[in-house]
Every structure is written in structure tokens, then in C-alpha cells.
Scaffold this active site. Sequence first.
Site, PDB file in Angstrom:
ATOM      1  N   THR A 184      51.010  33.019  19.643  1.00 27.12           N
ATOM      2  CA  THR A 184      50.912  33.147  18.221  1.00 27.12           C
ATOM      3  C   THR A 184      51.283  34.503  17.722  1.00 27.12           C
ATOM      4  O   THR A 184      52.148  34.653  16.925  1.00 27.12           O
ATOM      5  CB  THR A 184      49.464  32.911  17.740  1.00 27.12           C
ATOM      6  OG1 THR A 184      49.142  31.575  18.030  1.00 27.12           O
ATOM      7  CG2 THR A 184      49.334  33.134  16.266  1.00 27.12           C
ATOM      8  N   ASN A 394      49.061  22.150   9.645  1.00 30.12           N
ATOM      9  CA  ASN A 394      48.580  21.940  10.998  1.00 30.12           C
ATOM     10  C   ASN A 394      48.472  20.486  11.393  1.00 30.12           C
ATOM     11  O   ASN A 394      48.405  20.154  12.567  1.00 30.12           O
ATOM     12  CB  ASN A 394      47.261  22.671  11.209  1.00 30.12           C
ATOM     13  CG  ASN A 394      47.515  24.146  11.403  1.00 30.12           C
ATOM     14  OD1 ASN A 394      48.097  24.536  12.397  1.00 30.12           O
ATOM     15  ND2 ASN A 394      47.148  24.941  10.414  1.00 30.12           N
ATOM     16  N   THR A 399      55.077  16.790  14.296  1.00 33.58           N
ATOM     17  CA  THR A 399      55.244  15.339  14.101  1.00 33.58           C
ATOM     18  C   THR A 399      56.453  15.065  13.222  1.00 33.58           C
ATOM     19  O   THR A 399      56.996  15.983  12.604  1.00 33.58           O
ATOM     20  CB  THR A 399      54.006  14.712  13.436  1.00 33.58           C
ATOM     21  OG1 THR A 399      53.793  15.347  12.179  1.00 33.58           O
ATOM     22  CG2 THR A 399      52.801  14.874  14.306  1.00 33.58           C
TER      23      THR A 399
END
Lengths: 399, 399
Positions: A184, A394, A399
Amino acid sequence: MAQPLPQIPGVRLAAVPAQIKNWQRDDLLLIEIAAGASVSATFTQNAFCAAPVLIAKEHIRGGDIRALLINAGNANAATGDRGLEDAKACCRGVAAALGVNPEQVLPFSTGVIGEHLPVQKILDGIPVAAHTLHADGWDIASKAIMTTDTRPKTACRTLDIAGETISIVGIAKGAGMIQPNMATMLAYVATDAAIPQPMLDQLVKEAVAESFNRISVDGDTSTNDACVLIASGATGELIADGQGEAYGLLKAAIVEVHIELAQAIVRDGEGATKFVTVQVNNAASSAEALRVAFEIGESPLVKTAMYASDPNWGRLIMAIGNAGVDNLDTGRVSVFLDDVQIVEAGGRAQGYTEEQGQKVFQQPDFTITVDLKRGNVSEHIWTCDFSHEYVTINAEYRT
Amino acid sequence: MAQPLPQIPGVRLAAVPAQIKNWQRDDLLLIEIAAGASVSATFTQNAFCAAPVLIAKEHIRGGDIRALLINAGNANAATGDRGLEDAKACCRGVAAALGVNPEQVLPFSTGVIGEHLPVQKILDGIPVAAHTLHADGWDIASKAIMTTDTRPKTACRTLDIAGETISIVGIAKGAGMIQPNMATMLAYVATDAAIPQPMLDQLVKEAVAESFNRISVDGDTSTNDACVLIASGATGELIADGQGEAYGLLKAAIVEVHIELAQAIVRDGEGATKFVTVQVNNAASSAEALRVAFEIGESPLVKTAMYASDPNWGRLIMAIGNAGVDNLDTGRVSVFLDDVQIVEAGGRAQGYTEEQGQKVFQQPDFTITVDLKRGNVSEHIWTCDFSHEYVTINAEYRT
């Protein structure tokens, strides 16, 4: 940010598009460090630390670091023995291109967890980068390491020490601590001052404690976090003893660069609409002050209230009460929103009106101050609010 | 829930609309307990515990509890000395109506923090309630204590012990631990079995450890949480030693009622669309197993992935790695989604396909199992996902 980033003599950079993901942008950054520099780093505490973190930790123990290689788009985390081999192969690629040893290269990766690194694409990119290294590359570098960041993060300072101009420049990436699968936070800070290794090792710890360890977007710590501090020594006297006024000024400036980068990460927190400082005063210890500050800064209830511009003091005292402070006398606790007192003697402050609190919470940037009246230690952290956009980002990522 | 709730001889209930808020519904519940019963309770660990919690803790130490008074709509929390006086006034009101001492009454409040209790409305309601007490009141009671709950929460068991039928009935409120300003979770369980006080004190602790202490909606603990266990003793032999088979059966049934109520709170979690069991196996200790389970169950990143039906294993290992397990050998960690292995030897499992994991995550109810391969201790918790609706509810509440 509008400030042009200075060069750091002894440090050259180049970014290339290695197509680590299917995108059109620079995603591979090479940083070359001249011989004689000192390099220190701190790394994630997550037990599942990524392959490049393991290799970088090993290499930095050997000292004499001459290059950093950073790729975006793939974290090379949770990739087992092959992940370690891949990171080493990248180091060998840099070593061959720059004429150094593989152990003098620190590898860093940021991106999706659990997929193998496209090593050949990186090996193909390294020689291209090695041929385009230049001292002016910091702005380009700050963009090459971005993942879901909405903007690059840079900071710099210049100061005069003993008649010489010393520069400090830093870049960071991270759209919050909140994307461990985008694994991150990375930060690279360099100065042309000469700082001996033991002092630099101490300085990076102190600077991180004052900056990246004081921010929270959602309390999660990634597998790849790292912060590197480079002192090229190209300019300036050797600051040998860590005692003098010169060192004090230099240290303050270096810490400031770290803080500015850390705050930039919070400001760019996913879905964040507010930047909030949580200040805890008159605690009995630094540890309890930070516990109270993080309990407030990480509570989803407090963060949704910030988002709603709702000065919900019930949630604030709930968070303070949950911080596990031994024998807290709740009847002495005060809370201020900027300079508006909302809690007095553990209850709603006399004369406080909802409108006053709302006015503070409606600002994009405000401070919550807690006075525990138990001692004389103060600490602060920086956090952001928790929005619909956070859930969207998130929930929809990948997706 | 369709099961009719049995009566508990020795316990009578009545609910009345006291208009504690500007609403048309029962919001004041009186529970009368016959002389000779045993009553035990556990309370919130939050340092800012509410006035009724302080009074209830004091009164229960004196023993011989004869009544409980619960109001919804106002938590009487962070209300200072006046809050304590208000809670005591309510106890005196109940004492006068039922002919007992004020110290034999336990007060409970749930609702908004920081506003003073409308004591006169409560005092007006108490005599009305006292005149309508009846043993069949459990269903009505379960509705009177609701705040933002979308449905009442009840559970019951009956069992035969030594030829006699013993009943256990429980009610609870709480739309997650996530509303500390709605101060939050209350549960009342009663049995007509006779259980001596010291054994009941132990039993309520064990039952809460197995139930309410294993749920998380967002990790926040309210100022008013309480769980009360009543053994009226109206039926059944005195279960005196806590050793026999009869006690084992009774205890199991009482724990089951607590678990059913705790799970009902998670299922009704604000904005929750999924009910998730997190099971941690082969840990070295119970403490580390629960730390890993809660780290997964409370991570906003894992919870938004659940919401999105995204089996994001990078986030799962990130959470495991953040649990602070000493010397965790990440290369031995396995993770299963129901019976689908997603992580093997710390990396993506051989043969795992995204479709398999997604199929599990798309269900409204599934289990995440972590195998740490460090010891032989297993623990589990229950949690829910983190949705847009959660942000909406908590951002818009009170505005």
C-alpha cells in the site's frame, strides 16, 4: 506541490512503462544512488510481509546500497519461494545494468497481492530505465509508483547549513492504509546532506514515528509498506555527532518532509472528504494518548459522523471510553472541536450548541482535541472520514 | 422466532408507551421477579459507562433483586450526577409500585447519549405497567426495548430435568455493536430452574463469553451494554453443585439461548447483508485465535469484500498478518471459505478458482476458516459485512 522539486546530487531516477498491468503509464521506477551514500529504511510489521520486503531487509543489512527498483501493479506478496526468486531476479537485472552487486539493490513492489511478478517485463524495462537516469526525475517518479492514488505525493525543503544549501525531497504513494491488496504505502526521501549510517538509521525511525505511524484511514497495515531515507552526502559537511544546531535544523526539515507526505496520503484516502487531526492532551503516557487518538480516528462510527458533518459527541466519548485507559476519571474529560468546547467534565459542555459543532465538522479540515487531565503528555494523529465512496471503492475493486 | 415463548413462573412483565421519544410505541418495560430468585448480570467495559449501569452494578452487589426497569429512547449516558439521580428516582418509582426497596431494582436505559432522562414520563408509566404485569409478556417485552432494530430478538429452550420441564427464555436488542450513541446491546434471559447465586454469577460470565463477546459489527462497545440472567427457581430442584448431568444440560441450553440472541444481533446489524462465521483452528492459545478472528471480522477491507461477494484472499491474509501473532509461520497458514480451500501454505491454493470462492461469498451465510497450525486451540466469532447502507444509517442518524 506547485514547488519545483530540487535535484539531489548523487541520486538519479528514471521511470519506464513496463506494462506490469494492462495500462499505458510508467510503472517501473529505478533510483540510482552514488557510492558513499547512507540508506536506511523501515518496513511493514505485517507477518505476511511481501517477498521484496524480505529481500530488501536482507540487502539493507549488508549496507552500501546503490539502487532501488520499484514496480507498481503487482505486490509480489503471498507468492512463496517463487516470489523471493522473482525479487532476486529483478535485483540481478538492476545489478547488471548499473554494474553493482545484486545485494546492493533494494526491490519494492506495490499492487495486487498473490499474483506472480511479470519478471521478464521488468527485466526488459530495467536497461531502458538505466539509460535514461537523470537527477530531475522526482516528479515523474512520484507518478510511476501510484496505484489507486488520485494524485502524486511529493514534498521538499531546502535549508542553509554552514553556508551550503541542503535539499530534501520525498515522494510517496498510498491512497490510505486502506488498500492492503494494493499493498500500500511506499515513501522515498532523499537529501544531499552527509549523515552517517547509525544516525540515519535512528532518524528514519524517528521521522516515521512522527509521520507515517500517525496516520490512519482504516487501521489496516499492508504487506508491502516501506519508507526509505537516502543521504547522498554529495553536499554539505558530514553531520557526525547528531548534537549540533545544524543537525537539529536538518532533522526538523527531514521530519517535516515525512509529515507532509504522510498527510498527503490521508488527504488522498479512498473516499475521504475530510482531513481530521486528533490531538490528545494531558495524558499520563504517550502510549495512552495515542491509544485514545487512534480509537477516535479508527472508529467507523466517529468516521461516518465526520462524513455527515454530525458533531456526534456520544460517539466521541464512546471511543475515548473504549481506549482501555486505566482508571480513567471520565468526569474530568474535555473535548474540543477546533476551539469549540463540546464535552466538559465528561458531559455536554455548558453553552455548547449543535450549530457550533456542526460549523466545525462542515469544514474540510478540522481538529478534535481531547483533554484527559491525567498527566502532561500530548500526542496527535491524522485521519479522514468514512464515506459511501469508501465502500464503493473497496467493494468494487478487483470486480 | 415462530416458536411461542414460554412463561417463566416467577417472572412477570409489562410494557407501556411512556413517550420517552416522540413516537407511538411501548418504550418502557417492567420486569418483576418473585422473591427467592437469583439474578446475575454482566455490564459494558466502556469507561464512560452510563448512569443506570453504575446504579445497576451497585444494586446487584446487594443481591435479592426483585425488578428490572428498561427504557428505550434515551441512554441516560454522559449525564453526570443528575443522570445518577434520575436513575435512582426511577428505581424509587418501581419500589413504590411493587412494594420492594429501591436497591432491589436494576435500571437500564438505551437510546441517545447525553440527554437527560424524561423522569416524570417514566414515573407516570411505572404504575400503569405494575398493574398490567403478566407472565406472557416476553414477546411484547422484546419489542419495547428495540431502538433501530429492524426486528425483535427472542430465543427459548425447554428441557426435562429429573422429570420436570425447565424453560429458558431470552430477549435482546441491538442492531449491531455499531450504535454506541444508541447505547446499544441489552439482553435478558430467564429460567425457572433454581440456580444458586455463585453458580449463576459464573454461568452468566461463561454464557456471555460464548455469545455476546464473540460478535462484532464494527468493534465499538457501547456505554450501556448489559446482559442479565434470572433463575426464578419456581420449577425444578435446586441445582446445587454444578457438577451433575442435569446442570450440564441446563447450562448448555442457557448458553444456546445466549448464542441465538447474539447471532440475531449480528443478523440485524445495520446495513448487514451477510452473516459470517470466522473460525480459527490450531492456534497456540485462545487469545491468539480470537485476535485473528476479530482482526478478520473487524477489518473494513474484509467486510467490504464480503459485501461485494469478492473472495479477496489478499485482504484475508493481510488481516491474519496484522493480528500480532508472535513468530507466525505464514508458510503454514491455510484458509477455507466453507469447504473451498483458498490459501494453502500461505499462498493461493493449488486448483483454487475465483468462481469457487465467489460462489461461497455470494451466500447470505458462510464460514471463513483459518488454520494456523501452531497448536490445538480453536475459537470462532460471528460478524457481518459492511455495506453502503451502514454508512447511510450511521451518517444520517440524528440528522
